[in-house]
Design an enzyme around this catalytic site. Structure first.
Site: not given
Length: 243
Positions: A38, A48, A75, A140, A144
């Site tokens: 993370d 990153d 994720n 987004y 996605k």
């Protein structure tokens, strides 16, 4: 509990978030050595994952630590809500870098390790917005949708090498990522917090939020030997929202 994934090594990106923590815990309970990644660092390795260099370093560090990489859980995610006409260019690029470009670079960097022996697994956190669109989420939605194309390509190319690539599509989860959206949604919908939350729940037949543990369990299953015949699909964990 039988450790069904002993001697396996996984990377989980976005590991400091709510779903990332639940997924890490679920995989570790199954016997996996998990490298949590993370940007915030802390208990996670700090890379990153939106950049080619960061993804390469993440994989190199995992191989340095464990000598293998068997499972890649993509994720990490970010969100920004705004109409197209006023959508900030920097935010557009940021969402695409984290949600689409980063997964591509991660898969590319991890490919030799994941396909070196049969049984490699890629599992990505997609979205119900991988199948439909929602107003004010151009970046987004696009990212996605693109992520599913990337996963399907990895499934097709990796299948003959013993690799499977799949995704999960969570419904609304009451996580910090969703909490951060509430102010934008209240402004864009000209609604109160309770009205926005009610609108979220109205989208699905079961009127509750999805638990992160429910999504994590699905990810763990897709990473397991029991899911070896599942390849190139996206499993909704959305309480029927897409039905």
């Amino acid at each position: 509990m039988v450790k069904k994934l002993e001697k396996r090594v996984a990377i989980v990106t976005g590991a400091a978030g709510a779903l990332g923590r639940a997924t890490t815990a679920e995989l570790r309970e199954s016997g996996v050595d998990v490298v949590g990644v993370d940007v915030v660092g802390g208990d996670c390795e700090q890379f990153d994952i939106a950049s080619k260099e960061g993804c390469a370093a993440m994989v190199a560090r995992t191989l340095e630590m464990h000598g293998q990489l068997d499972i890649l859980v993509l994720n990490a995610g970010v969100q920004h809500a705004s109409p197209i006409e006023s959508f900030d260019d920097v935010q557009w690029q940021r969402v695409l870098d984290v949600c689409l470009n980063g997964p591509f670079y991660a898969i590319k960097a991890a490919w030799p390790a994941l396909t070196g022996t049969p049984g490699g697994r890629i599992v990505a956190t997609a979205s119900t917005l991988s199948f439909r669109a929602e107003a004010n989420k151009a970046a987004y939605n696009a990212a996605k949708h693109g992520l599913l194309g990337l996963i399907k390509t990895a499934a097709v190319e990796g299948g003959q090498l013993g690799l499977t690539a799949n995704a999960v599509a969570p419904g609304w989860m009451m996580t910090p990522l969703v909490e951060k959206q509430l102010a934008d949604q209240m402004r864009l919908r000209e609604a109160s917090r309770d009205e926005v939350l009610a609108a979220f729940l109205e989208e699905q037949p079961v009127k509750r939020f999805v638990e992160t543990t429910e999504v994590a369990a699905t990810i763990s299953f897709l990473a397991s030997p029991a899911a070896s015949a599942i390849n190139g699909v996206c499993v909704p964990v959305d309480l029927g929202a897409l039905a």
